[in-house]
Design an enzyme around this catalytic site. Structure first.
Site, PDB file in Angstrom:
ATOM      1  N   ASP A 487       0.750  -1.255   0.221  1.00 28.17           N
ATOM      2  CA  ASP A 487       0.069   0.078  -0.094  1.00 28.17           C
ATOM      3  C   ASP A 487       0.849   1.254   0.060  1.00 28.17           C
ATOM      4  O   ASP A 487       0.423   2.234  -0.174  1.00 28.17           O
ATOM      5  CB  ASP A 487      -0.916  -0.012   1.311  1.00 28.17           C
ATOM      6  CG  ASP A 487      -2.288  -0.598   1.009  1.00 28.17           C
ATOM      7  OD1 ASP A 487      -2.588  -1.063   0.101  1.00 28.17           O
ATOM      8  OD2 ASP A 487      -2.722  -1.157   1.931  1.00 28.17           O
TER       9      ASP A 487
HETATM   10  C1  BGC Z   1       0.302   1.004   6.495  1.00 27.90           C
HETATM   11  C2  BGC Z   1      -0.060   0.128   5.327  1.00 27.90           C
HETATM   12  C3  BGC Z   1      -1.763  -0.048   5.247  1.00 27.90           C
HETATM   13  C4  BGC Z   1      -2.055   1.226   4.962  1.00 27.90           C
HETATM   14  C5  BGC Z   1      -3.560   1.053   4.733  1.00 27.90           C
HETATM   15  C6  BGC Z   1      -0.404   2.577   5.838  1.00 27.90           C
HETATM   16  O1  BGC Z   1      -0.211   3.456   6.687  1.00 27.90           O
HETATM   17  O2  BGC Z   1       1.786   1.615   6.521  1.00 27.90           O
HETATM   18  O3  BGC Z   1       0.569  -1.206   6.263  1.00 27.90           O
HETATM   19  O4  BGC Z   1      -1.788  -1.166   4.547  1.00 27.90           O
HETATM   20  O5  BGC Z   1      -1.655   2.302   5.729  1.00 27.90           O
HETATM   21  O6  BGC Z   1      -4.303   1.361   5.685  1.00 27.90           O
HETATM   22  C1  NOJ Z   2      -1.567  -3.831   5.409  1.00 28.33           C
HETATM   23  C2  NOJ Z   2      -2.622  -3.902   4.493  1.00 28.33           C
HETATM   24  O1  NOJ Z   2      -4.004  -4.225   5.366  1.00 28.33           O
HETATM   25  C3  NOJ Z   2      -2.640  -4.933   3.504  1.00 28.33           C
HETATM   26  O2  NOJ Z   2      -3.733  -4.838   2.385  1.00 28.33           O
HETATM   27  C4  NOJ Z   2      -1.361  -4.404   2.771  1.00 28.33           C
HETATM   28  O3  NOJ Z   2      -1.191  -5.262   1.675  1.00 28.33           O
HETATM   29  C5  NOJ Z   2      -0.028  -4.190   3.771  1.00 28.33           C
HETATM   30  N1  NOJ Z   2      -0.440  -3.457   4.687  1.00 28.33           N
HETATM   31  C6  NOJ Z   2       1.092  -4.069   2.851  1.00 28.33           C
HETATM   32  O4  NOJ Z   2       1.206  -2.591   2.814  1.00 28.33           O
END
Ligand code: BGC
Ligand code: NOJ
Length: 814
Positions: A487
């Site tokens: 993400d």
């Molecule tokens: C986090 C991710 C997460 C994303 C969506 C980001 O701040 O680092 O792990 O998937 O937010 O909520």
């Molecule tokens: C947490 C999110 O819930 C997931 O959808 C994502 O793939 C990982 N972070 C990596 O960014």
């Protein structure tokens, strides 16, 4: 250092002191009513949706931490001294303390001043209520007179609004108290038909429902004035902050035990029967009263608790293994499966690190969670697939999240994560291989929940694949959109405003930012579609999917290979990401795992090279990190990934979710030793002995362990709600132990460490119990199958004829 121990026979983790490095949580509830509970009774409850139907309040990021919970105060009538038998909120010295987190229940027991307390918290199956089953025993050699106070703080339903909108909320709070039951009914007068209730099995000496009257205006949870004085105020909340507190006066002879049951629950009245009398504003209690009296009966509580245990016996009997490694056994047989159930239920919504207001159900998250859950309760997995698919957009793309209460896509979080739709293919095919329930493909499912847009589920899968093909970049690789699985790799956002959300900021158009990860995922998904079409006899379609997969594989080999590993992506300017040519972020874990899992590079040595590069550049003793070198400054063209200090989260942390992809990839190359070493590195039970370093719960996976660039290398964060649970379960169970459902039967293809002499296991699959025994006769992974009385060619046990309940499987590995 440890803070407790595993009690595998009782399927519990036993915490022996209250001051764990972080609050160590458990979850109560199975389908609609859920609760988080820490080892010192902190946490909160909600109905279906942690944001929209919050029942009790919790103070996130409070100092001291973990405030808001299911609290009890015991006061010695003769001295006026008082304490919390679950440690919080008073945190005094207890002579003994023990918390047993079990499957769907937590038992906290303590001893102080000769008074033993034991409270078991659980949610009975099928009910929207939680039971606090308390026993108090006088171990003194003289009589005791105790005051007992219970305490919950009600949230005003919408947790987001509850923590922000005080100009209104300090005026809306309302309660009723009737027959010793406290009813929380804020907004019931208008558009809500639901209320909460808090009941107690013993006659009350008094009660309180207004927080300030219970605490005293400037007193804290540690020393409520009512507890100090040993006398409730019988306050009725009007506005401000409604709470529920019962006051009991209990006399004990020496050795005497009293059992007291508290119930906290949620109920929704029919709109036409909200009030009683009908023209009044009082809650109609005619439906809830029988439920309350049922669960205030200790025999029924015992029964409900037994049923909960039986339920878990049944859920867990589907997969049970006995290997030479106790950490593997307890994770596979107990905790990893339990965590899979919790992630399936919660997605990423409510934990110590997820406030319950930020996120609904993630599209990609829920599809992946299902991979670790589908064998447990296939019917629930089926429903989940249909719910998720109904939020898919007509062009095949997906809302990134949907709200569990409404089951509608969440507009505010938006779309454009271009990997999202492909995960649906993995979830549906996993469901089919587990169940053989082909009817799901014919289910009529709308797009974007719009009536009239219904198509068979199979059409949704086809559109998922089409979505990628419609969005290819200049190298023929899939466009990344806002981001892919990672993400935080935001190649099209260029965010320069402080505080702007990387998840929703406007994205640039263009055909340059391409993802090798999505390419790998696409090949995996297209091959799944080909297999699916083939078993359904759609040979042309199968051939077409094979061709599509091969085409993409070719593009990866031509444009997605860096010499020693797979590239990660091309950015908006067409520059390589995850290449030895980059200054930072030269190698990333994700494409190495997913490409090898998709079969890319197995024939031409790329797969082997990619995995040895992972080992050389990314492995640490605390797990495999996401990339190297870490980004040491913010890059506008990369986004959130470079917003984290080096070693944390997506910036080169051990993002545990990705580690099992490498384990699976290693098994694809036949390397059982390496796969198991990676498995053990992040296995929470293995890490239990370094709990002072790891700090999160030793019985569940955390999303992230700080990488080697962080000063706190080895420290875990974001425990419980992570795709790590499902993927590790898939890696150990299906690929290392190799017990894998296929369309044609159960496949047994272990890739275990060379020094294992074998293992045994039980797998209930499509109604048949397989008794599996694997014996190593040679160092390799070659399987000879002996099923009941026959030798079988290959490694798939054919589905036995109807009526067969048990099958004996002897596997020889050589
Ligand atoms: C986090 C991710 C997460 C994303 C969506 C980001 O701040 O680092 O792990 O998937 O937010 O909520
Ligand atoms: C947490 C999110 O819930 C997931 O959808 C994502 O793939 C990982 N972070 C990596 O960014």
């Amino acid at each position: 250092m440890r803070y407790g121990y595993f009690d595998d026979d009782r399927r519990e983790y036993v915490i022996t002191r209250p001051d764990t490095p972080l609050p160590w949580l458990n979850y109560l509830g199975n389908e609609d009513y859920f609760a988080l509970i820490s080892n010192t009774a902190g946490g909160y409850s909600f109905y279906q949706d942690a944001r929209l139907r919050r029942i009790t309040r919790y103070r996130y990021n409070n100092v001291p931490p973990d405030y808001g919970g299911r609290y009890l105060y015991i006061r010695d009538g003769s001295t006026g001294e008082f304490w919390s038998p679950t440690w919080q909120p008073i945190r005094g010295d207890l002579e003994k303390f023990l918390c047993r987190h079990g499957l769907g229940y937590s038992i906290i027991s303590s001893l102080n001043q000769g008074i033993a307390a034991n409270v078991c918290y659980f949610v009975p199956l099928g009910e929207n209520l939680e039971v606090w089953d308390l026993s108090l025993t006088n171990q003194r050699d003289k009589p005791a007179e105790l005051d007992l106070f219970s305490l919950v703080e009600f949230a005003l339903w919408d947790a987001q609004d509850d923590s922000t909108n005080f100009q209104r909320n300090f005026n809306t709070g309302e309660v009723e108290v009737e027959d010793g039951v406290i009813y929380h009914k804020t907004e019931y007068r208008e558009r809500r038909n639901h209320f909460a209730y808090f009941a107690c099995s013993k006659p009350l000496a008094g009660f309180d429902t207004q927080r300030a009257d219970f605490l005293g205006m400037y007193q804290s949870w540690e020393s409520p004035i009512v507890v100090e004085q040993g006398r409730a105020n019988n306050s009725i909340a009007h506005g401000w902050a409604p709470i529920g507190s019962h006051h009991l006066k209990i006399s004990f002879v020496p050795g005497q035990m009293h059992r007291i049951i508290f119930l906290l629950g949620y109920y929704e009245n029919p709109e036409e029967a909200k009030f009683d009398p009908p023209d009044s504003q009082s809650i109609n209690k005619q439906f809830i009263k029988p439920i309350i009296s049922r669960y205030l009966d200790p025999d029924l509580v015992d029964n409900a608790f037994e049923n909960l245990k039986l339920y878990w016996d049944q859920v867990l009997e589907v997969i049970n293994v006995h290997t030479p490694d106790e950490h593997t056994n307890r994770m596979v047989n107990i905790w990893n499966q339990y965590q899979c159930m919790v992630t399936f239920n919660m997605s990423r919504s409510a934990s110590f690190f997820e406030s319950g207001v930020g996120r609904g159900m993630g599209f990609r998250d829920s599809n992946q969670d299902l991979l670790g859950f589908v064998h447990m309760i296939p019917d629930r997995a089926r429903q989940r697939i249909l719910d998720i698919a109904a939020t898919q957009l007509p062009n095949g793309s997906a809302y990134h999240q949907y709200q569990p209460l409404t089951k509608r896509g969440n507009e505010a979080v938006g779309s454009n994560f271009n990997d999202d739709p492909l995960w649906l293919v993995l979830a549906v095919t996993a469901y089919l291989k587990e169940t053989g329930d082909w009817s799901i493909l014919e289910e009529s499912v709308p797009y974007d929940n719009r009536p009239g847009s219904e198509h068979p589920l199979y059409d949704h899968l086809q559109r998922s694949i089409r979505f990628t093909l419609d969005r290819l970049g200049i190298h023929g690789l899939p466009l990344i959109g806002r981001a892919d699985w990672n993400d935080c790799l935001n190649l099209n956002t260029f965010s320069s405003e402080p505080g702007e959300s990387f998840q929703t900021v406007e994205i640039q158009e263009g055909d340059t930012a391409e993802s090798v990860f999505i390419a790998g995922l696409f090949v995996l998904a297209a091959r799944e579609m080909a297999d699916l079409a083939a078993v359904r006899g759609l040979s042309n379609e199968a051939a077409a999917y094979i061709q599509i997969a091969q085409g993409m594989e070719k593009k990866v080999i031509e444009n997605g290979w860096d010499g020693e590993w797979f590239l990660r992506a091309y950015d908006h300017f067409g520059q390589k990401i995850g290449s030895h040519q980059c200054k930072q972020g030269q190698i990333f874990i994700e494409p190495q795992g997913i490409c090898v899992m998709a079969g890319i590079g197995i024939d031409n040595d790329m797969a082997r090279k990619a995995l040895s590069s992972v080992k050389e550049h990314l492995n640490t003793s605390h797990g495999i990190i996401l990339h190297q070198p870490a980004y040491t400054r913010y890059y506008l063209n990369l986004g959130e990934i470079s917003s984290y200090p080096p070693g944390y989260k997506e910036n080169a942390g051990v993002f545990c979710h990705t580690n099992p992809w490498i384990m699976i990839a290693e098994t694809c190359l036949g390397n059982g030793n390496m796969a198991f070493e990676y498995y053990s590195q992040i296995n929470p039970s293995v890490r239990e002995c370094i709990s002072d370093v790891h700090r999160c719960e030793p019985y569940v996976y955390a999303q992230m362990i700080a990488g080697k660039d962080a000063p706190t290398h080895g420290e875990a964060k974001n425990s419980w709600l992570t795709g790590t649970a499902a993927w590790n379960f898939v890696a150990i169970n299906q690929w290392i132990l190799g017990i894998r459902p296929t369309y044609n039967g159960l496949k047994i293809s272990p890739v275990i460490p060379q020094d294992w002499e074998g293992f045994t296991g039980i797998r209930i699959y499509r109604g048949v119990t397989y008794h599996i025994s694997v014996v190593r006769k040679g160092p390799g992974n070659r399987v000879s199958l002996h099923v009941d009385d026959d030798y079988i060619d290959g490694d798939i046990i054919p589905i036995p004829p109807k009526g067969v309940e048990d099958v004996q499987v002897q596997v020889t590995l050589s």
